[in-house]
Write a protein that holds these residues in place. Sequence first.
Motif, PDB file in Angstrom:
ATOM      1  N   PHE A 133       0.827  -1.209   0.000  1.00  0.00           N
ATOM      2  CA  PHE A 133       0.000   0.000   0.000  1.00  0.00           C
ATOM      3  C   PHE A 133       0.863   1.261   0.000  1.00  0.00           C
ATOM      4  N   LEU A 134       1.885   1.294   0.850  1.00  0.00           N
ATOM      5  CA  LEU A 134       2.774   2.464   0.894  1.00  0.00           C
ATOM      6  C   LEU A 134       3.481   2.660  -0.446  1.00  0.00           C
ATOM      7  N   ALA A 135       3.896   1.556  -1.066  1.00  0.00           N
ATOM      8  CA  ALA A 135       4.585   1.660  -2.353  1.00  0.00           C
ATOM      9  C   ALA A 135       3.647   2.206  -3.431  1.00  0.00           C
ATOM     10  N   ILE A 136       2.420   1.676  -3.494  1.00  0.00           N
ATOM     11  CA  ILE A 136       1.458   2.131  -4.502  1.00  0.00           C
ATOM     12  C   ILE A 136       1.047   3.578  -4.247  1.00  0.00           C
ATOM     13  N   TYR A 137       0.777   3.890  -2.975  1.00  0.00           N
ATOM     14  CA  TYR A 137       0.382   5.254  -2.627  1.00  0.00           C
ATOM     15  C   TYR A 137       1.496   6.246  -2.974  1.00  0.00           C
ATOM     16  N   SER A 138       2.730   5.865  -2.685  1.00  0.00           N
ATOM     17  CA  SER A 138       3.866   6.750  -2.992  1.00  0.00           C
ATOM     18  C   SER A 138       4.007   6.974  -4.488  1.00  0.00           C
ATOM     19  N   ALA A 139       3.880   5.896  -5.255  1.00  0.00           N
ATOM     20  CA  ALA A 139       4.022   6.009  -6.706  1.00  0.00           C
ATOM     21  C   ALA A 139       2.912   6.875  -7.308  1.00  0.00           C
ATOM     22  N   SER A 148       0.978   9.141  -5.751  1.00  0.00           N
ATOM     23  CA  SER A 148       1.102  10.529  -5.280  1.00  0.00           C
ATOM     24  C   SER A 148       2.219  11.259  -6.004  1.00  0.00           C
ATOM     25  N   SER A 149       3.334  10.566  -6.236  1.00  0.00           N
ATOM     26  CA  SER A 149       4.449  11.192  -6.947  1.00  0.00           C
ATOM     27  C   SER A 149       4.063  11.536  -8.379  1.00  0.00           C
ATOM     28  N   LEU A 150       3.285  10.647  -9.025  1.00  0.00           N
ATOM     29  CA  LEU A 150       2.846  10.909 -10.397  1.00  0.00           C
ATOM     30  C   LEU A 150       1.836  12.056 -10.453  1.00  0.00           C
ATOM     31  N   LEU A 151       0.874  12.047  -9.539  1.00  0.00           N
ATOM     32  CA  LEU A 151      -0.161  13.077  -9.555  1.00  0.00           C
ATOM     33  C   LEU A 151       0.386  14.454  -9.214  1.00  0.00           C
ATOM     34  N   ARG A 152       1.351  14.505  -8.294  1.00  0.00           N
ATOM     35  CA  ARG A 152       1.897  15.788  -7.853  1.00  0.00           C
ATOM     36  C   ARG A 152       3.183  16.164  -8.583  1.00  0.00           C
ATOM     37  N   ARG A 153       3.661  15.227  -9.404  1.00  0.00           N
ATOM     38  CA  ARG A 153       4.929  15.450 -10.120  1.00  0.00           C
ATOM     39  C   ARG A 153       6.043  15.820  -9.148  1.00  0.00           C
ATOM     40  N   ILE A 175       8.783  13.582  -6.615  1.00  0.00           N
ATOM     41  CA  ILE A 175       9.257  12.246  -6.233  1.00  0.00           C
ATOM     42  C   ILE A 175       9.528  12.124  -4.733  1.00  0.00           C
ATOM     43  N   LYS A 176       9.179  13.160  -3.955  1.00  0.00           N
ATOM     44  CA  LYS A 176       9.527  13.104  -2.543  1.00  0.00           C
ATOM     45  C   LYS A 176       8.834  11.958  -1.820  1.00  0.00           C
ATOM     46  N   PHE A 177       7.608  11.612  -2.239  1.00  0.00           N
ATOM     47  CA  PHE A 177       6.932  10.482  -1.610  1.00  0.00           C
ATOM     48  C   PHE A 177       7.731   9.193  -1.812  1.00  0.00           C
ATOM     49  N   LEU A 178       8.265   8.995  -3.007  1.00  0.00           N
ATOM     50  CA  LEU A 178       9.063   7.800  -3.277  1.00  0.00           C
ATOM     51  C   LEU A 178      10.373   7.822  -2.502  1.00  0.00           C
ATOM     52  N   VAL A 179      10.964   9.009  -2.368  1.00  0.00           N
ATOM     53  CA  VAL A 179      12.197   9.136  -1.585  1.00  0.00           C
ATOM     54  C   VAL A 179      11.929   8.807  -0.126  1.00  0.00           C
ATOM     55  N   CYS A 180      10.831   9.344   0.403  1.00  0.00           N
ATOM     56  CA  CYS A 180      10.457   9.051   1.797  1.00  0.00           C
ATOM     57  C   CYS A 180      10.202   7.557   1.988  1.00  0.00           C
ATOM     58  N   PHE A 181       9.534   6.936   1.014  1.00  0.00           N
ATOM     59  CA  PHE A 181       9.259   5.502   1.098  1.00  0.00           C
ATOM     60  C   PHE A 181      10.553   4.702   1.142  1.00  0.00           C
ATOM     61  N   PHE A 182      11.533   5.098   0.351  1.00  0.00           N
ATOM     62  CA  PHE A 182      12.827   4.416   0.344  1.00  0.00           C
ATOM     63  C   PHE A 182      13.494   4.500   1.712  1.00  0.00           C
ATOM     64  N   PHE A 183      13.502   5.682   2.317  1.00  0.00           N
ATOM     65  CA  PHE A 183      14.136   5.827   3.629  1.00  0.00           C
ATOM     66  C   PHE A 183      13.328   5.145   4.737  1.00  0.00           C
ATOM     67  N   VAL A 184      12.012   5.106   4.574  1.00  0.00           N
ATOM     68  CA  VAL A 184      11.189   4.354   5.532  1.00  0.00           C
ATOM     69  C   VAL A 184      11.604   2.887   5.540  1.00  0.00           C
ATOM     70  N   LEU A 185      11.803   2.315   4.350  1.00  0.00           N
ATOM     71  CA  LEU A 185      12.227   0.922   4.262  1.00  0.00           C
ATOM     72  C   LEU A 185      13.598   0.718   4.906  1.00  0.00           C
ATOM     73  N   LEU A 186      14.484   1.677   4.729  1.00  0.00           N
ATOM     74  CA  LEU A 186      15.810   1.572   5.346  1.00  0.00           C
ATOM     75  C   LEU A 186      15.704   1.551   6.867  1.00  0.00           C
ATOM     76  N   PHE A 187      14.907   2.460   7.414  1.00  0.00           N
ATOM     77  CA  PHE A 187      14.760   2.484   8.871  1.00  0.00           C
ATOM     78  C   PHE A 187      14.003   1.253   9.374  1.00  0.00           C
ATOM     79  N   TRP A 188      13.060   0.754   8.566  1.00  0.00           N
ATOM     80  CA  TRP A 188      12.380  -0.480   8.967  1.00  0.00           C
ATOM     81  C   TRP A 188      13.366  -1.636   9.057  1.00  0.00           C
ATOM     82  N   VAL A 189      14.233  -1.758   8.065  1.00  0.00           N
ATOM     83  CA  VAL A 189      15.246  -2.817   8.087  1.00  0.00           C
ATOM     84  C   VAL A 189      16.109  -2.693   9.338  1.00  0.00           C
ATOM     85  N   GLY A 190      16.514  -1.464   9.658  1.00  0.00           N
ATOM     86  CA  GLY A 190      17.345  -1.252  10.840  1.00  0.00           C
ATOM     87  C   GLY A 190      16.650  -1.623  12.129  1.00  0.00           C
ATOM     88  N   PHE A 191      15.399  -1.189  12.294  1.00  0.00           N
ATOM     89  CA  PHE A 191      14.658  -1.491  13.523  1.00  0.00           C
ATOM     90  C   PHE A 191      14.258  -2.973  13.605  1.00  0.00           C
TER      91      PHE A 191
END
Length: 591
Positions: free
Chosen positions: A209-215, A217-222, A224-240
């Motif tokens: 859901f987060l991946a689809i929502y990010s993609a 939102s990034s397309l509709l708003r032109r 890419i910050k949503f996709l960037v945030c999603f990438f860093f969210v995954l990084l912190f999830w892996v760490g935690f």
Amino acid sequence: MVSHLIGIVQEFFRSRIKTYAFIFFLLCLASFSYLPILINIDFPARGDWDHAFFTNAVPFITIKEFHQFPFWNPFYCGGFSYIASPESTLFSIQTIFSLLTQDVITATKVNVVFHAFIGLAGMWLLCLHFELKFFSTLVAMGIFVFNGCMSSQIGEGPLDRFSIFFLPWIVLFFLKSHQKNHYVVWTGLALALMFYDKGGYTFIFTVLFLAIYSAISSLLRRDIKFLVCFFFVLLFWVGFSAPKLFPLLTTMSAYPRLTKPGHAFDILKLLHMYVFRNPDPFGFLPRPFNYWGWWEFNAYVGIMPFALFLGGLTLRKYASWCLCAAIFFVISIGNFGPWSLWALLHRLPVFNTMQIPNRDNTVFIFILAFLAGAFLNEIEQRAKNKKGMIFLVAILSVFILVDLVGYTRFVFQKVLRPFPLGDVQFSKSRPFEQIRMPREQIVSSGAWSHMYAAILQNKGTINGYCRVPFKRYAKAGQDRGYRGEFFLKEKNGDVQLVLWSPNQIVYKYDLVRADRLVINQNYDRDWRVQGDIKTESFRGLLSVPLNSGKGEVVFYYFPSFFLWGLCVFCFTCILSVVIVRKNLNKARSGS
């Protein structure tokens, strides 16, 4: 960081009195709605509740009775790594409740109610983030927590599904991370809590859901910050999540559970299960529904909430939510062709281990609940007669909430059948043994397994339920070839048990000739022996070669990937504190 989390709640209410009143109201609502669970709070229940009690009992018994970290689970299908199991609850809130209450059954039921409170609170704050009014928020909150899907899943006992109650918090933090970067830390942490909570399907579909929502939102708003945030969210999830994630990845690679994409489900029947009540949870299900349990196909929200949801699909400002709803509904239809969304997803890693697509309806109902509340809010805002409309909205909101709470209690009362277990207390003085439980005994209480009663007697259930398809080599007393819980292969001497615990076993031996000591537990390469000797697999069992003479051999289990995961977790925690404090100090200096 804790004070910052409290501040997140307080910023919506502006005063401590309103915050405490809000918390008290939601606790009362959760407790009243889930009251059938709290009645006979210390009694076991039917269905998969036994399996939940068992998996929750493993860390509790290992910590309380043996004062060890629960790395290994000797009570599980001949022995298996607990820390590497997808069903491990070691790092979840459940373990804290078990240690506080000193009773696994009570703690498990309290934890269910606590998760309902988490879901209510998270949905409330998410709606306030979008500035939805009181009654619209009440509708969204009620649909999300008190729908037929959750009451059925919890009533039957698949308690991994209630981790979905973290989803509003995850989405709230994720949306705020678009403006304040440090919220990616909170999003990653909330996602990790869902993962530690036996997230399973709910976790995988939440990430989707987060991946689809990010993609979208990034397309509709032109942007890419949503996709960037999603990438860093995954990084912190892996760490935690690393202390559980790293060992789990070794399990998944060693024992992949590959499944087929399955059937397609009739659209009208899927819609029917959202709109109409199921008066008999145990009633007959038509094909292909009857291949699965009734609890998989009871997702009642009601006619009015579903109508509000359909209205919400017309709101352009929530286009990302609407498109996500459409995608998740199409996924839930299943395998209706080689190019169906579910068939395509099922070709990907992780998704190819999943059995039934409509288990995504927990996420779909979350989206449905939000859009229903958003549309009701839109009606209220556009009304010309404000007072009259507020009155009608209030009546409708209360009706929806009462209907959903009433159906939740009905399902719980219908399917929860507590039975007395007897005064059985765990005692480590009982010698450990592996057993194979007869089918009649397993289903005697209406449960799908009977492992909790066995673990209280310090017994391991070889034929217990397990999601991981590993081979079970340990034998029970009635099995052919059983030679005891430990034995010498050639009988060249004598061996005695000195100490038994889940993670450590000590023997003394006196051998006239070299021999092999074999333990009646499945072999795992992370079992080690003090000294220069290495453990080996003997017909799938844990063993070690011994030289002649007298001596002592100490077995201990320590998963190497856990240590790497712990290091990554500690680094992530330190980095998170630095990032959050730096951003808070920056915000204070800016104000």
